[in-house]
Write a protein that holds these residues in place. Structure first.
Motif: not given
Length: 161
Positions: A27-38
């Protein structure tokens, strides 16, 4: 916008898998991936192309993860932890929960790039080639840095006896 959409579709899975390997939390990886692409969407116009876009995105992911770690501080007192036998190999000590806490505390005290290289190698299970690539360095540099970090952690742990 079409350019970003193509980047997103091409690299989203790779960045998420990279972050999963680093943080070991889906779940943290998913959240961080969203941040990366933002962040990538905002920074894309300033991307110079000095490196592969995959490397650029993973570096952003690494920085997002490091920012997350800085926000989340361990709450256990070091006085409550038992110090392990220094003759036991470091990798074996990681299997023991209390010992792992001590190692994480020692790891947290390491300066960069030792802290990050050690984490990427041990927790992220990345090759020295991959680690070197993230830093724009050689696999040999990553290997030497990892072994120096490992030695520094062992020295810190011996000093705790």
């Amino acid at each position: 916008m079409k350019e970003f959409e193509a980047i997103y579709r091409t690299y989203f899975t790779e960045v998420e898998l990279y972050l999963r390997s680093v943080c070991r939390d889906e779940s943290l990886a998913e959240e961080l991936t969203e941040q990366v692409f933002f962040q990538a969407m905002k920074a894309l116009p300033s991307f110079r192309g000095d490196c592969d876009i995959r490397t650029w995105l993973c570096a952003m992911g690494k920085n997002c993860y490091l920012s997350h770690l800085r926000k989340v501080r361990p709450t256990d007192s070091i006085d409550e932890l038992q110090v392990p036998d220094p003759d036991t190999p470091l990798e074996e000590r990681l299997a023991d929960r209390d010992t792992a806490k001590i190692i994480h505390r020692c790891l947290h005290a390491l300066p960069e790039p030792y802290k990050e290289v050690f984490s990427l190698r041990v927790f992220g299970e990345l090759s020295f080639g991959d680690i070197g690539g993230l830093f724009g360095r050689t696999p040999n540099w990553a290997c030497v840095t990892y072994h120096r970090a490992r030695k520094k952690i062992q020295e810190q742990m011996e000093g705790m006896l």
